[in-house]
Scaffold this motif. Structure first.
Motif, PDB file in Angstrom:
ATOM      1  N   TRP A 112     -80.008 -32.355 -25.099  1.00 43.22           N
ATOM      2  CA  TRP A 112     -80.588 -31.619 -26.223  1.00 43.22           C
ATOM      3  C   TRP A 112     -81.713 -32.395 -26.870  1.00 43.22           C
ATOM      4  O   TRP A 112     -81.653 -33.604 -27.028  1.00 43.22           O
ATOM      5  N   LYS A 113     -82.737 -31.689 -27.263  1.00 43.76           N
ATOM      6  CA  LYS A 113     -83.811 -32.262 -28.070  1.00 43.76           C
ATOM      7  C   LYS A 113     -83.665 -31.717 -29.496  1.00 43.76           C
ATOM      8  O   LYS A 113     -83.179 -30.601 -29.689  1.00 43.76           O
ATOM      9  N   PRO A 114     -84.096 -32.464 -30.487  1.00 47.07           N
ATOM     10  CA  PRO A 114     -84.001 -31.955 -31.855  1.00 47.07           C
ATOM     11  C   PRO A 114     -84.695 -30.615 -32.054  1.00 47.07           C
ATOM     12  O   PRO A 114     -84.268 -29.802 -32.878  1.00 47.07           O
ATOM     13  N   THR A 115     -85.740 -30.357 -31.270  1.00 52.82           N
ATOM     14  CA  THR A 115     -86.457 -29.085 -31.411  1.00 52.82           C
ATOM     15  C   THR A 115     -85.761 -27.921 -30.705  1.00 52.82           C
ATOM     16  O   THR A 115     -86.238 -26.790 -30.782  1.00 52.82           O
ATOM     17  N   ASP A 116     -84.646 -28.194 -30.028  1.00 54.57           N
ATOM     18  CA  ASP A 116     -83.868 -27.110 -29.425  1.00 54.57           C
ATOM     19  C   ASP A 116     -83.077 -26.337 -30.471  1.00 54.57           C
ATOM     20  O   ASP A 116     -82.534 -25.269 -30.176  1.00 54.57           O
ATOM     21  N   PHE A 117     -82.989 -26.867 -31.681  1.00 55.83           N
ATOM     22  CA  PHE A 117     -82.125 -26.311 -32.713  1.00 55.83           C
ATOM     23  C   PHE A 117     -82.899 -26.005 -33.986  1.00 55.83           C
ATOM     24  O   PHE A 117     -83.781 -26.772 -34.382  1.00 55.83           O
ATOM     25  N   ILE A 118     -82.541 -24.916 -34.615  1.00 53.45           N
ATOM     26  CA  ILE A 118     -82.970 -24.643 -35.987  1.00 53.45           C
ATOM     27  C   ILE A 118     -81.714 -24.557 -36.839  1.00 53.45           C
ATOM     28  O   ILE A 118     -80.765 -23.845 -36.497  1.00 53.45           O
ATOM     29  N   PHE A 119     -81.697 -25.289 -37.920  1.00 54.24           N
ATOM     30  CA  PHE A 119     -80.595 -25.201 -38.879  1.00 54.24           C
ATOM     31  C   PHE A 119     -81.034 -24.310 -40.042  1.00 54.24           C
ATOM     32  O   PHE A 119     -82.169 -24.392 -40.523  1.00 54.24           O
ATOM     33  N   TRP A 120     -80.103 -23.477 -40.500  1.00 55.20           N
ATOM     34  CA  TRP A 120     -80.422 -22.529 -41.567  1.00 55.20           C
ATOM     35  C   TRP A 120     -79.175 -22.284 -42.414  1.00 55.20           C
ATOM     36  O   TRP A 120     -78.085 -22.761 -42.077  1.00 55.20           O
ATOM     37  N   ASN A 121     -79.344 -21.551 -43.503  1.00 61.38           N
ATOM     38  CA  ASN A 121     -78.224 -21.134 -44.348  1.00 61.38           C
ATOM     39  C   ASN A 121     -78.316 -19.633 -44.608  1.00 61.38           C
ATOM     40  O   ASN A 121     -79.405 -19.126 -44.901  1.00 61.38           O
ATOM     41  N   ILE A 122     -77.182 -18.956 -44.515  1.00 59.96           N
ATOM     42  CA  ILE A 122     -77.165 -17.520 -44.840  1.00 59.96           C
ATOM     43  C   ILE A 122     -77.722 -17.300 -46.242  1.00 59.96           C
ATOM     44  O   ILE A 122     -78.527 -16.406 -46.479  1.00 59.96           O
ATOM     45  N   TYR A 123     -77.287 -18.111 -47.194  1.00 57.64           N
ATOM     46  CA  TYR A 123     -77.866 -18.078 -48.538  1.00 57.64           C
ATOM     47  C   TYR A 123     -78.756 -19.317 -48.654  1.00 57.64           C
ATOM     48  O   TYR A 123     -78.264 -20.423 -48.878  1.00 57.64           O
ATOM     49  N   PRO A 124     -80.075 -19.160 -48.473  1.00 56.50           N
ATOM     50  CA  PRO A 124     -80.954 -20.339 -48.357  1.00 56.50           C
ATOM     51  C   PRO A 124     -81.386 -20.916 -49.702  1.00 56.50           C
ATOM     52  O   PRO A 124     -82.504 -21.408 -49.848  1.00 56.50           O
ATOM     53  N   PHE A 125     -80.484 -20.847 -50.663  1.00 58.62           N
ATOM     54  CA  PHE A 125     -80.728 -21.383 -51.999  1.00 58.62           C
ATOM     55  C   PHE A 125     -79.499 -22.192 -52.421  1.00 58.62           C
ATOM     56  O   PHE A 125     -78.490 -22.190 -51.724  1.00 58.62           O
ATOM     57  N   HIS A 126     -79.588 -22.860 -53.557  1.00 54.59           N
ATOM     58  CA  HIS A 126     -78.502 -23.735 -53.987  1.00 54.59           C
ATOM     59  C   HIS A 126     -77.650 -23.064 -55.060  1.00 54.59           C
ATOM     60  O   HIS A 126     -78.075 -22.967 -56.214  1.00 54.59           O
ATOM     61  N   PRO A 127     -76.435 -22.636 -54.726  1.00 55.85           N
ATOM     62  CA  PRO A 127     -75.527 -22.103 -55.740  1.00 55.85           C
ATOM     63  C   PRO A 127     -74.752 -23.236 -56.409  1.00 55.85           C
ATOM     64  O   PRO A 127     -74.037 -23.979 -55.745  1.00 55.85           O
ATOM     65  N   TYR A 128     -74.913 -23.392 -57.708  1.00 54.01           N
ATOM     66  CA  TYR A 128     -74.246 -24.461 -58.448  1.00 54.01           C
ATOM     67  C   TYR A 128     -73.207 -23.873 -59.395  1.00 54.01           C
ATOM     68  O   TYR A 128     -73.199 -22.667 -59.687  1.00 54.01           O
ATOM     69  N   GLN A 129     -72.348 -24.721 -59.878  1.00 58.39           N
ATOM     70  CA  GLN A 129     -71.209 -24.248 -60.667  1.00 58.39           C
ATOM     71  C   GLN A 129     -71.578 -23.847 -62.080  1.00 58.39           C
ATOM     72  O   GLN A 129     -71.002 -22.924 -62.643  1.00 58.39           O
ATOM     73  N   SER A 130     -72.512 -24.560 -62.699  1.00 54.89           N
ATOM     74  CA  SER A 130     -72.890 -24.229 -64.076  1.00 54.89           C
ATOM     75  C   SER A 130     -74.280 -24.749 -64.366  1.00 54.89           C
ATOM     76  O   SER A 130     -74.745 -25.706 -63.734  1.00 54.89           O
ATOM     77  N   ALA A 131     -74.956 -24.120 -65.339  1.00 51.91           N
ATOM     78  CA  ALA A 131     -76.298 -24.549 -65.720  1.00 51.91           C
ATOM     79  C   ALA A 131     -76.287 -25.941 -66.330  1.00 51.91           C
ATOM     80  O   ALA A 131     -77.287 -26.651 -66.295  1.00 51.91           O
ATOM     81  N   GLU A 132     -75.151 -26.342 -66.883  1.00 55.17           N
ATOM     82  CA  GLU A 132     -75.035 -27.657 -67.499  1.00 55.17           C
ATOM     83  C   GLU A 132     -74.953 -28.768 -66.461  1.00 55.17           C
ATOM     84  O   GLU A 132     -75.296 -29.907 -66.734  1.00 55.17           O
TER      85      GLU A 132
END
Length: 204
Positions: A112-132
């Protein structure tokens, strides 16, 4: 983001990291690995899915930044001392255990080469627990997963021949609900690294 980013330029830096990461992989990648959501120790500051800040800046013991993108190392975007009493984070930025496991497995085979793969997220944003306290992670809601799916679809359309691999149950369930053909491997967090490794090796 005030209190976390180095300044207003941080968003542009992360966007540039993502473009540099995707450019050599679009239309060429053999696999798209899709996890749940961005974590604060990973793409939140690196800009690259399932990849930590230390990796893009050349401060990781396993992953050289040129495995992620060509040219100069990336730029740190987190402020030091966001996490109290963490000298390594203060010096080098964030490291993410999940990212290390996943990149380690990809790099473990000479096939495998590193370019054989794409990593992704279904939700491509950061869900955090609280604004604080935004230096936390939480499971994305069903609505958030649905909101993120169009981005994953666009990536699949740009790589029509790539095999889709769901990392974890949330990602797999979301893809299944939309009849998107995929492989499913366990998420390596919480002591499931060995199961993840076995599943990937049996599949590829």
């Amino acid at each position: 983001m005030t209190g976390y980013d180095i300044g207003p330029e941080a968003v542009e830096i992360r966007s540039e990291h993502l473009v540099r990461y995707l450019e050599p992989r679009i239309s060429k990648a053999r696999y798209i690995f899709i996890a749940e959501a961005v974590g604060y120790q990973g793409a939140r500051f690196s800009g690259v899915p399932l990849t930590s800040e230390r990796m893009v800046t050349g401060n990781h013991s396993l992953v050289n930044h040129q495995m992620i993108f060509a040219g100069e190392p990336g730029v740190r975007t987190s402020l030091p001392n966001i996490v109290k009493s963490n000298r390594s984070q203060a010096l080098y930025g964030f490291a993410e255990p999940t990212a290390s496991i996943i990149w380690g497995e990809v790099l473990s085979s000479s096939r495998w080469k590193p370019t054989d793969f794409i990593f992704w997220n279904i939700y491509p944003f950061h869900p955090y627990q609280s604004a604080e306290n935004r230096m936390t992670n939480r499971t994305p809601t069903l609505a958030e997963l649905e909101d993120g799916l169009p981005f994953a679809r666009q990536l699949m359309q740009l790589n029509p021949d790539a095999h889709i691999v769901a990392i974890g149950r949330k990602s797999a369930d979301t893809l299944s609900s939309h009849l998107i053909k995929h492989h499913h491997v366990p998420h390596p967090a919480n002591g499931r690294a060995v199961q993840f490794q076995k599943a990937v090796r049996s599949m590829i």
